[in-house]
Scaffold this motif. Sequence first.
Motif, PDB file in Angstrom:
ATOM      1  N   TYR A 124     -31.696  46.333   5.419  1.00 53.26           N
ATOM      2  CA  TYR A 124     -32.079  45.475   4.295  1.00 53.26           C
ATOM      3  C   TYR A 124     -30.830  44.955   3.574  1.00 53.26           C
ATOM      4  N   LEU A 125     -29.864  45.850   3.350  1.00 57.72           N
ATOM      5  CA  LEU A 125     -28.654  45.448   2.633  1.00 57.72           C
ATOM      6  C   LEU A 125     -27.787  44.506   3.454  1.00 57.72           C
ATOM      7  N   GLN A 126     -27.854  44.609   4.760  1.00 58.78           N
ATOM      8  CA  GLN A 126     -27.113  43.666   5.595  1.00 58.78           C
ATOM      9  C   GLN A 126     -27.508  42.236   5.264  1.00 58.78           C
ATOM     10  N   GLN A 127     -28.800  41.961   5.241  1.00 61.37           N
ATOM     11  CA  GLN A 127     -29.228  40.603   4.923  1.00 61.37           C
ATOM     12  C   GLN A 127     -28.898  40.240   3.487  1.00 61.37           C
ATOM     13  N   LEU A 128     -29.225  41.141   2.560  1.00 61.11           N
ATOM     14  CA  LEU A 128     -29.001  40.850   1.149  1.00 61.11           C
ATOM     15  C   LEU A 128     -27.549  40.463   0.894  1.00 61.11           C
ATOM     16  N   GLU A 129     -26.620  41.242   1.412  1.00 56.51           N
ATOM     17  CA  GLU A 129     -25.217  41.033   1.081  1.00 56.51           C
ATOM     18  C   GLU A 129     -24.549  39.973   1.954  1.00 56.51           C
ATOM     19  N   MET A 130     -24.829  39.988   3.249  1.00 58.72           N
ATOM     20  CA  MET A 130     -24.112  39.064   4.128  1.00 58.72           C
ATOM     21  C   MET A 130     -24.702  37.659   4.098  1.00 58.72           C
ATOM     22  N   GLU A 131     -26.016  37.530   3.915  1.00 56.01           N
ATOM     23  CA  GLU A 131     -26.580  36.193   3.803  1.00 56.01           C
ATOM     24  C   GLU A 131     -26.281  35.602   2.433  1.00 56.01           C
ATOM     25  N   SER A 132     -26.197  36.456   1.420  1.00 50.22           N
ATOM     26  CA  SER A 132     -25.899  35.956   0.078  1.00 50.22           C
ATOM     27  C   SER A 132     -24.431  35.558  -0.068  1.00 50.22           C
ATOM     28  N   ASN A 133     -23.534  36.430   0.339  1.00 52.83           N
ATOM     29  CA  ASN A 133     -22.120  36.227   0.033  1.00 52.83           C
ATOM     30  C   ASN A 133     -21.248  35.946   1.249  1.00 52.83           C
ATOM     31  N   GLY A 134     -21.850  35.744   2.392  1.00 48.40           N
ATOM     32  CA  GLY A 134     -21.072  35.367   3.573  1.00 48.40           C
ATOM     33  C   GLY A 134     -20.816  33.868   3.579  1.00 48.40           C
ATOM     34  N   LYS A 135     -19.980  33.410   2.667  1.00 49.46           N
ATOM     35  CA  LYS A 135     -19.738  31.976   2.461  1.00 49.46           C
ATOM     36  C   LYS A 135     -18.250  31.664   2.637  1.00 49.46           C
ATOM     37  N   ARG A 136     -17.957  30.410   2.933  1.00 46.99           N
ATOM     38  CA  ARG A 136     -16.567  29.986   3.080  1.00 46.99           C
ATOM     39  C   ARG A 136     -16.176  28.905   2.067  1.00 46.99           C
ATOM     40  N   VAL A 137     -17.112  28.580   1.170  1.00 44.66           N
ATOM     41  CA  VAL A 137     -16.802  27.608   0.117  1.00 44.66           C
ATOM     42  C   VAL A 137     -17.302  28.144  -1.223  1.00 44.66           C
ATOM     43  N   HIS A 138     -16.677  27.638  -2.288  1.00 44.60           N
ATOM     44  CA  HIS A 138     -17.151  27.941  -3.630  1.00 44.60           C
ATOM     45  C   HIS A 138     -18.434  27.168  -3.904  1.00 44.60           C
ATOM     46  N   ALA A 139     -19.043  27.452  -5.037  1.00 44.69           N
ATOM     47  CA  ALA A 139     -20.288  26.778  -5.395  1.00 44.69           C
ATOM     48  C   ALA A 139     -20.095  25.272  -5.529  1.00 44.69           C
ATOM     49  N   ASP A 140     -18.866  24.834  -5.837  1.00 41.22           N
ATOM     50  CA  ASP A 140     -18.616  23.400  -5.972  1.00 41.22           C
ATOM     51  C   ASP A 140     -18.213  22.748  -4.649  1.00 41.22           C
ATOM     52  N   GLY A 141     -18.233  23.522  -3.573  1.00 42.65           N
ATOM     53  CA  GLY A 141     -17.943  22.963  -2.250  1.00 42.65           C
ATOM     54  C   GLY A 141     -16.491  23.033  -1.830  1.00 42.65           C
ATOM     55  N   THR A 142     -15.606  23.463  -2.715  1.00 43.96           N
ATOM     56  CA  THR A 142     -14.187  23.576  -2.343  1.00 43.96           C
ATOM     57  C   THR A 142     -13.978  24.834  -1.508  1.00 43.96           C
ATOM     58  N   PRO A 143     -12.957  24.835  -0.644  1.00 37.96           N
ATOM     59  CA  PRO A 143     -12.750  25.981   0.263  1.00 37.96           C
ATOM     60  C   PRO A 143     -12.483  27.289  -0.484  1.00 37.96           C
TER      61      PRO A 143
ATOM     62  N   HIS B   5     -10.527  30.580  -0.491  1.00 42.85           N
ATOM     63  CA  HIS B   5      -9.281  31.054   0.113  1.00 42.85           C
ATOM     64  C   HIS B   5      -9.147  32.567   0.033  1.00 42.85           C
ATOM     65  N   ARG B   6     -10.220  33.245  -0.369  1.00 47.51           N
ATOM     66  CA  ARG B   6     -10.227  34.698  -0.414  1.00 47.51           C
ATOM     67  C   ARG B   6     -11.277  35.217   0.553  1.00 47.51           C
ATOM     68  N   ALA B   7     -11.221  36.520   0.813  1.00 50.26           N
ATOM     69  CA  ALA B   7     -12.266  37.131   1.639  1.00 50.26           C
ATOM     70  C   ALA B   7     -13.600  37.035   0.911  1.00 50.26           C
ATOM     71  N   SER B   8     -14.653  36.747   1.655  1.00 53.01           N
ATOM     72  CA  SER B   8     -15.984  36.727   1.037  1.00 53.01           C
ATOM     73  C   SER B   8     -16.618  38.093   1.256  1.00 53.01           C
ATOM     74  N   ALA B   9     -17.893  38.129   1.589  1.00 54.60           N
ATOM     75  CA  ALA B   9     -18.560  39.425   1.744  1.00 54.60           C
ATOM     76  C   ALA B   9     -17.987  40.195   2.930  1.00 54.60           C
ATOM     77  N   PRO B  10     -17.783  41.494   2.768  1.00 56.77           N
ATOM     78  CA  PRO B  10     -17.448  42.304   3.936  1.00 56.77           C
ATOM     79  C   PRO B  10     -18.680  42.464   4.820  1.00 56.77           C
ATOM     80  N   VAL B  11     -18.478  42.906   6.025  1.00 60.75           N
ATOM     81  CA  VAL B  11     -19.591  43.220   6.918  1.00 60.75           C
ATOM     82  C   VAL B  11     -20.244  44.507   6.433  1.00 60.75           C
ATOM     83  N   THR B  12     -21.543  44.454   6.180  1.00 66.49           N
ATOM     84  CA  THR B  12     -22.288  45.640   5.764  1.00 66.49           C
ATOM     85  C   THR B  12     -22.922  46.284   6.993  1.00 66.49           C
ATOM     86  N   TRP B  13     -22.717  47.563   7.142  1.00 62.01           N
ATOM     87  CA  TRP B  13     -23.297  48.268   8.279  1.00 62.01           C
ATOM     88  C   TRP B  13     -23.583  49.706   7.859  1.00 62.01           C
TER      89      TRP B  13
END
Length: 507
Positions: free
Chosen positions: A330-349, A351-359
């Motif tokens: 359950y947490l895999q989807q919650l965390e990785m689908e929510s925060n597995g992003k490569r852009v900010h909310a405004d669409g700019t790249p 440049h930091r790590a986003s969500a770690p892999v939850t396992w």
Amino acid sequence: MTTEQAEPLWTALEGLPRPTLKELFTDTSRLANYATDLDLPGGPIRFDWSKTHLSAEVEAQLAAIAAAMDFAGRRHALIDGEKINNTEGRAAEHTAERGIGKDSSVEQAAEFHARMQMLVDAIHEGALGDVKSLIHIGIGGSALGPALAIDALTRNGAKVAVHVVSNIDGCALEAAMKACDPATTMIALASKTFTTTETITNAFSALDWLREGGVSDPYGRVIALTAAPDKAVEWGVDETRILPFSETVGGRYSLWSSIGFPVAIALGWQGFAEFLDGAAAIDRHFIDAEIGENVVVRAAFADLYYAQVRGCQTRAVFAYDERLALLPSYLQQLEMESNGKRVHADGTPLHRASAPVTWGGVGTDAQHAVFQLLHQGTHLIPVDFLAVKAQGHDLDPAHHEILLSNCFAQGAALMAGKSSEDGARAYPGDRPSATILCDELNPATLGALIAFHEHRTFVSAAMLGINPFDQFGVELGKAIAKQIESGGGEGFDPSTEALLQAAGIGG
């Protein structure tokens, strides 16, 4: 402040001293400062983050970043029903389902819940005939949450036996149908848009099964859980069997809405109401507690520290309770689908790590499978342990004592390590873990645990400046699959074309 302007604060965080866990514990007040007991509707829960590398200095710097990123403002926007999901132009109002949020949204959620309660009570009272089983068909957030709650809370029996089916692989649906009698089974179709390919395909097969089993009106056995009631009516569901929920409730945050119908039908309405109450208690703590006393914020601070400063690419979750076996998934989807992003909310790249892999997995099974890497591998992996003080079975208490002893021993061993002249038998130690210890596992406790992780995920997103409520990353593969299904599977790379040919798919 923009995310770019916050960069110097992150750089300063990276430059702070890095004492070991043993050095941090020379502070005799550490346990009191980093282990918090919350008195919640389902009973006390201890949140112990003392065996992480958080310190007053680290937390102060993270608090400065939170202030710079207007975390407080984002939290208010979430709770007040503002359009915080900017890419889709809508709010994210799962807390309203728990009675906390914009008044109009809370009122609407209460109305939808009342409608659901009437149907749940009618089924339990026999108004719809003899109903012994429910096959709940959904996918992603429409299935993972119900599956977790039902597995955790109905091991000692349910008012109606619920079978959750998500996979398009017919083996999953076939197994559920073999466990049920068509004459006493209802079907719940959970789809926000009521267009999800896997769900609708499974639904047609379930209708065929009902028809072949002698049910004269298969559609009369269907209950639709959706934010698109008109499409459910068009599909053939009776309007009285449609349980709507708001479009502002996202799939992986939807368990509190009518998507929780299978939980309510299994537990009874009182149990579902307690589930909501437990989550609401965490909502209130998240909103009201100061940053230094907020267990949700502290957990997110640790997550960010390990991902951003220590370079940890994964986070492990181990439930030392068989009833919570589905929580890591359950947490895999919650965390990785929510925060597995490569852009900010405004669409700019980003440049930091986003969500770690939850396992993760279940203790003590996982100890004999993956803990070798946690203790002696080259990767630094923060670990969450979850345990319950009261056992969930009637066997000899020795089972539970051994289980809990192993849970607490693993955290101690990860921290302490052990030196040896034989490198193969040396443990480096200084490996972080956090422990969540519940007094009991009941609907309110589970609701609190899930809400805790929802808000923990949101805090990390707010600190990084990303939108945790969209999930466009899942669309490309789905679009290509539909292209293949419609006969347009041409022009792919040689490997894909060869695979399609070998499987006999397409032209």
